[in-house]
Design an enzyme around this catalytic site. Structure first.
Site, PDB file in Angstrom:
ATOM      1  N   GLY A   1      62.239  17.258  11.959  1.00 47.98           N
ATOM      2  CA  GLY A   1      62.047  16.101  10.785  1.00 47.98           C
ATOM      3  C   GLY A   1      62.917  15.123  10.797  1.00 47.98           C
ATOM      4  NE  ARG A   2      68.421  17.225  13.426  1.00 51.23           N
ATOM      5  CZ  ARG A   2      67.977  18.412  13.198  1.00 51.23           C
ATOM      6  NH1 ARG A   2      67.136  18.818  12.031  1.00 51.23           N
ATOM      7  NH2 ARG A   2      68.291  19.410  13.949  1.00 51.23           N
TER       8      ARG A   2
ATOM      9  CE  LYS B   1      65.837  23.334   2.394  1.00 52.72           C
ATOM     10  NZ  LYS B   1      65.084  22.968   3.280  1.00 52.72           N
TER      11      LYS B   1
ATOM     12  CD  GLU C   1      68.829  18.569   8.667  1.00 47.93           C
ATOM     13  OE1 GLU C   1      67.845  17.918   9.570  1.00 47.93           O
ATOM     14  OE2 GLU C   1      68.812  18.488   7.548  1.00 47.93           O
TER      15      GLU C   1
ATOM     16  CE  LYS D   1      58.358  20.254  11.551  1.00 47.76           C
ATOM     17  NZ  LYS D   1      59.534  20.410  12.418  1.00 47.76           N
TER      18      LYS D   1
ATOM     19  CG  HIS E   1      85.950  -7.479   2.249  1.00 49.24           C
ATOM     20  ND1 HIS E   1      86.982  -8.368   2.162  1.00 49.24           N
ATOM     21  CD2 HIS E   1      85.061  -7.994   2.948  1.00 49.24           C
ATOM     22  CE1 HIS E   1      86.572  -9.612   2.920  1.00 49.24           C
ATOM     23  NE2 HIS E   1      85.361  -9.360   3.601  1.00 49.24           N
TER      24      HIS E   1
ATOM     25  CD  GLU F   1      65.318  18.513  -2.491  1.00 48.87           C
ATOM     26  OE1 GLU F   1      64.313  19.277  -1.966  1.00 48.87           O
ATOM     27  OE2 GLU F   1      66.428  18.778  -2.345  1.00 48.87           O
TER      28      GLU F   1
HETATM   29  O1  F6P Z   1      66.530  20.406   4.200  1.00 50.36           O
HETATM   30  C1  F6P Z   1      66.667  19.985   5.393  1.00 50.36           C
HETATM   31  C2  F6P Z   1      65.291  19.601   5.989  1.00 50.36           C
HETATM   32  O2  F6P Z   1      64.651  20.594   6.477  1.00 50.36           O
HETATM   33  C3  F6P Z   1      65.392  18.434   6.970  1.00 50.36           C
HETATM   34  O3  F6P Z   1      65.613  18.919   8.186  1.00 50.36           O
HETATM   35  C4  F6P Z   1      63.925  17.613   6.883  1.00 50.36           C
HETATM   36  O4  F6P Z   1      63.985  16.440   7.324  1.00 50.36           O
HETATM   37  C5  F6P Z   1      63.939  17.736   5.192  1.00 50.36           C
HETATM   38  O5  F6P Z   1      64.642  18.992   4.666  1.00 50.36           O
HETATM   39  C6  F6P Z   1      62.518  17.386   4.780  1.00 50.36           C
HETATM   40  O6  F6P Z   1      61.705  18.576   5.073  1.00 50.36           O
HETATM   41  P1  F6P Z   1      60.096  18.154   4.884  1.00 50.36           P
HETATM   42  O7  F6P Z   1      59.451  17.085   5.713  1.00 50.36           O
HETATM   43  O8  F6P Z   1      59.417  19.786   5.253  1.00 50.36           O
HETATM   44  O9  F6P Z   1      59.801  18.080   3.666  1.00 50.36           O
END
Ligand code: F6P
Length: 527
Positions: free
Chosen positions: A251-252, A496, A337, A194, A368, A200
């Site tokens: 995002g979610r 972060k 979240e 987003k 199990h 990452e």
């Molecule tokens: O760290 C949490 C978050 O901001 C989530 O809410 C989001 O879905 C995810 O990181 C990834 O964010 P982006 O889509 O901006 O890479």
């Protein structure tokens, strides 16, 4: 809008809990009331829900519904659906429902459908491109979990010549072994973010680009696409094939947007539209059905009942469908979240609990592993069973076994077994020599443990869409009653920021100014 604990219904529920709720026994409730299943089972689009094995009676439901009214749930729901700013700490509307509204309906319809059409046309081109066999989604959180959950769920609608891969972790053990197996000529990377700033994702995207160029790849336009609200950053990274979305998509809540591109590549445009249609049907159910028959509302209310009156701190999700193996992980982000908050909308510390811990594994595997604790542990954990009537395979006998297991578990949780009944059974031979009365205690089950069962006719794009939307609105319901902002996620920021401060120290080994624990660990990692 009123916070739940400031309503008269909340006080009434406290009284009701002390007088009846705490001591409700499901076995007695079923024996007393032959109509309990009928009264507490509900139909919503694509989903039949049995709520009768929950620790509620008619009075509980009446008071919970009154609580919803007194909290102004319907007004809050309508404000969200109209596109008002219901995420005030980020100054944003929350309109994932607009992403699945039919053309011409809902806010931002022109923009939504223009991107949807372009994204689906692109997905079809990728599907038709025999040269692209491996599609790698690089994203994390909401830019990963939705597609990663939906693609295996809809495996029956996929194609053998398109392999979907998901890379999320900044741990190089995620992307490195995958790249070893891929051929740059046949690979498409989708960089999903987003913000297009997430550490990452940016790190993995850079590794992918470097690898692609090192393999002799040149045509970035064909082999990289981006799904993002930050098209400029994607362009700066060198990606020209981009599909955008908007800040009013959390995002979610974003799998319905361009973030769903891997799903569309896997199952095709028509099935993706069916996924949206299923979610839209659930949106209408949520928007239009009276609260007393509104399934997401009822589930959200029972969540509040368990969290704030019974004091249950977790809920286990047990999908009896291997395709839904990533559903618990998806729901963890959606619910925890969204509702893992400790202040209300005015910033006041909350005097009551919010999001439960959501966890689980597909059935029958969980049986199990941790089901022992669900049946005989000291904590009560409400369980949510999800069963699918018609499988996508022809193994009828296995499917009957799966369904029998699913029904048996909710039955066992509820019925339990008394020590007297355990004693009356023939003791297993392995227990020879033990006092039978002691053994009977070990072999008894308290029972009266609550569960919900959701039944789908089949796992299709439409029913999956409805199921996910059901969960979204249920999370909205409990969040609205708790008076929290379900749509921000400030709780991820501190880690972060500290990570960014520590990163140079991982190279230099500098520990000065750190707390003793972090300094000690860092020293061990860098010397
Ligand atoms: O760290 C949490 C978050 O901001 C989530 O809410 C989001 O879905 C995810 O990181 C990834 O964010 P982006 O889509 O901006 O890479």
């Amino acid at each position: 809008m009123k916070r739940c604990d400031r309503t008269t219904a909340w006080a009434a529920l406290q009284g009701h809990f002390e007088a009846h709720g705490r001591s409700l026994d499901l076995r007695e409730a079923f024996a007393r009331d032959g109509g309990r299943f009928a009264a507490l089972s509900f139909e919503a689009p694509e989903i039949f829900a049995d709520l009768s094995k929950n620790l509620v009676d008619a009075a509980t439901m009446q008071w919970l519904l009154e609580l919803a009214r007194q909290c102004g749930l319907e007004a809050q729901r309508d404000a969200m659906l109209r596109g008002e700013i219901v995420n005030p700490t980020e100054g944003r509307a929350v309109l994932h429902t607009a992403l699945r509204a039919p053309r011409g309906a809902g806010p931002f319809s022109n923009e939504v459908h223009a991107v949807l059409d372009a994204m689906l046309a692109y997905a079809e081109r990728v599907r038709g491109d025999a040269g692209l066999t491996d599609i790698v989604n690089i994203g994390i959180g909401g830019s990963d979990l939705g597609p990663q959950m939906a693609v295996p769920a809809l495996q029956a609608y996929g194609r053998a010549d398109k392999r979907l891969h998901f890379v999320s972790n900044v741990d190089g053990h995620d992307i490195a072994p995958l790249l070893q197996r891929l051929d740059a000529k046949h690979t498409l990377f989708i960089v999903a973010s987003k913000t297009f700033t997430t550490q990452e994702t940016m790190a993995n995207a850079a590794v992918a680009r470097e690898w692609f160029l090192a393999q002799g790849g040149t045509d970035i336009a064909r082999h990289f696409a981006a799904t993002t609200t930050n098209v400029a950053a994607a362009a700066a990274f060198g990606i020209t094939t981009t599909f955008g979305f908007w800040d009013w998509v959390g995002g979610r809540y974003s799998l319905w947007s361009a973030i769903g591109l891997p799903i569309a590549v896997a199952v095709g445009a028509e099935n993706f539209r069916d996924l949206l249609a299923g979610a839209h049907a659930m949106d209408r159910h949520f928007a239009e059905t009276p609260l007393a028959h509104n399934l997401p509302v009822l589930l959200g209310l029972i969540d509040v009942w368990y969290r704030n009156f019974h004091g249950f701190t977790s809920r286990s999700v047990a999908p009896y469908h291997q395709g839904l193996k990533r559903l618990p992980a998806y729901l963890q982000q959606l619910e925890m979240e969204s509702n893992g908050k400790c202040v209300d909308l005015d910033g006041n510390a909350l005097p009551y609990g919010t999001s439960p811990v959501v966890w689980g594994e597909p059935g029958t595997n969980g049986q199990h592993a941790y089901f022992q604790m669900l049946h005989q542990g000291t904590d009560v954990v409400p369980v949510e069973f999800i069963a699918v009537k018609t499988p996508a395979h022809g193994l009828a006998d296995q499917h009957r076994k799966l369904l029998a297991n699913c029904l048996a578990q909710s039955q066992a949780l509820m019925l339990g077994k008394s020590a007297a009944d355990a004693a009356a059974e023939q003791a297993p031979t392995a227990a020879a020599g033990i006092d039978p009365a002691v053994l009977a205690q070990h072999r008894s089950f308290p029972g009266n443990r609550p569960s919900t069962t959701l039944l789908l006719q089949a796992l299709t794009p439409r029913s999956l869409g409805a199921l996910i939307a059901l969960y979204e609105h249920r999370v909205f319901t409990s969040g609205a009653l708790w008076g929290i902002n379900s749509f921000d996620q400030w709780g991820v920021e501190l880690g972060k920021a500290l990570c960014n401060q520590l990163l140079p120290r991982l190279a230099s080994g500098e520990t000065q100014g750190l707390d003793a624990s972090t300094a000690g660990l860092l020293a061990r990692l860098t010397t």
